[in-house]
Design an enzyme around this catalytic site. Structure first.
Site: not given
Ligand SMILES: [Zn+2]
Length: 439
Positions: A265, A344
């Site tokens: 996760h 420039h």
């Molecule tokens: Zn899961």
């Protein structure tokens, strides 16, 4: 260009009840249809005023064992399985209503949610879907050995390698994520946990709803579960299920190929965060206008198919709108890396006015090529009249280049009125004339 895909929601409300994994309490969940551009939101029916939480990465709170989102003091835990099912089954807009802080764990897979979505039906809405097209390879790595690489692709694909401790149960699976594939190959795959990881949690009574009915427990070489494995490689399938659920927090359909090694996760959420950051960066380039898709605009590749110019003389990044056949707006983001700034001027970089005129000429030629429907000719600049430079253009500016064809004689000669805008102010303008000769 592919035909636009449209947003979808549920045909009707549906729901079921079950046990919450962490508290072990009974929870009722309902999925409701929602209007276009609503996205997916969770609603806590058990709290006063029934607060809602947007399922987006900005609301991510924690990623330990499950994905938790929240707004203010309100939290919803373990959102990944219901999000995975909604997203993979093609639902862009929905309300997930619950009378607890966690959806029912069901059998530890996304199957109960797929069944629910199937029963409710999925209906098409009036607005096109929003996409995130992967242009450059992106990658995230975590200290735990997770690696996620996102590659350009015209479909949403996931290729995942799962490996347990000591590379036990190493499994690999690759697929294009479609509703049919998800339903058949991914949704039934159940959560799996390692005995050593869950033992302390069980001892602390932190997973009261956990049982062999809603998770596969791996202990050494042994695989414990009430029901036998549903797939020989059920673990990698569940990892893919979780990736889809976590990436749903991007809130846009991804066109890209996610290659994941030992994902979790935390890494999934990190990738979702990178995608969102990149999306914000892209939108900032073209603010205040949204980047159109299809015939409404041209991206850099399409611009380069029309114009022969190349860096550093390609002065248009993209065309963001064709207002009429004879009017369009191009965009150029000016960075300090432009070679012109080296000279420039050193220490005081200002974009040369002549390059703005060149930008106007390029946008005007795109208009003319589009009108003449040919790219076999090259436009030559004949004159620039009424040229005015009103404000300096500096590195970091985004120039909106407006061009309007005022006269075209035959297909060979054209006049255009152009101006450049930075921060809503006109910085330069000119009336240009050019002729077109065969290449
Ligand atoms: Zn899961």
């Amino acid at each position: 260009m592919a035909t636009p895909e449209f947003q979808q929601t549920l045909g009707k409300t549906g729901g079921f009840s079950g046990t919450a994994l962490h508290t072990g309490e009974k929870v009722s969940l309902k999925l409701h249809p929602a209007p276009v551009d609503h996205g997916i939101k969770f609603r806590r029916k058990d709290l006063q005023d029934e607060p809602t939480i947007d399922a987006n990465i900005g609301n991510l709170k924690t990623v330990e064992r499950a994905t938790t989102i929240g707004e203010g003091p309100v939290r919803v835990h373990t959102v990944e399985h219901v999000l995975s099912a909604l997203w993979a089954m093609g639902v862009d807009n929905a309300i997930v209503e619950m009378d607890a802080n966690e959806p029912p764990i069901g059998d530890g897979s996304a199957q109960p949610y797929v069944d629910l979505i199937r029963k409710a039906g999925v209906t098409t809405q009036e607005e096109p879907r929003k996409f995130f097209d992967v242009r450059d390879t992106m990658h995230v790595e975590s200290k735990t050995g997770a690696l996620l690489v996102l590659l350009p692709d015209d479909k949403f694909r996931i290729s995942c390698t799962q490996a347990g401790p000591n590379n036990q149960f190493t499994q690999f699976l690759s697929m294009e994520v479609t509703p049919a594939v998800f339903e058949r190959e991914i949704a039934p795959a159940r959560t799996f946990v390692y005995y050593e990881d869950v033992k302390p949690l069980m001892d602390k009574n932190l997973i009261k709803g956990g049982s062999l009915e809603n998770a596969i427990v791996v202990r050494g070489d042994a695989v414990l579960s009430k029901e036998p494995l549903r797939f020989a490689d059920e673990f990698v399938r569940h990892k893919i299920l979780d990736i889809i659920g976590d990436l749903a927090l991007v809130g846009r359909r991804i066109r890209g190929h996610a290659v994941a090694v030992k994902p979790g996760h935390a890494a999934n959420a990190e990738l979702a965060r990178s995608i969102t950051r990149e999306q914000i960066r892209r939108s900032a380039v073209a603010t205040p206008r949204a980047i159109p898709s299809g015939d409404a605009g041209l991206d850099t590749d399409e611009v380069m198919q029309i114009l022969p110019h190349r860096f550093p003389f390609l002065m248009v990044d993209r065309i963001i709108s064709f207002e009429t056949e004879t009017k369009c707006v191009g965009v150029k983001t000016v960075t300090i890396n432009e070679p012109c700034f080296q000279r420039h001027f050193p220490g005081h970089p200002v974009m040369p006015g002549v390059m703005q005129v060149e930008a106007m000429a390029q946008v005007a030629s795109i208009l003319l090529f589009k009108l003449a429907r040919t790219t076999s000719r090259i436009g030559y600049f004949m004159s620039a009249d009424a040229v005015k430079f009103r404000k300096p253009v500096l590195p970091g500016d985004t120039i909106f280049i407006h061009a309007e064809l005022t006269k075209s004689r035959g297909e060979r000669l054209a006049k255009a009125k152009c101006h450049c805008v930075v921060n809503d102010a006109i910085v330069s303008e000119a009336e240009l004339m050019f002729t077109f000769l065969d290449k």
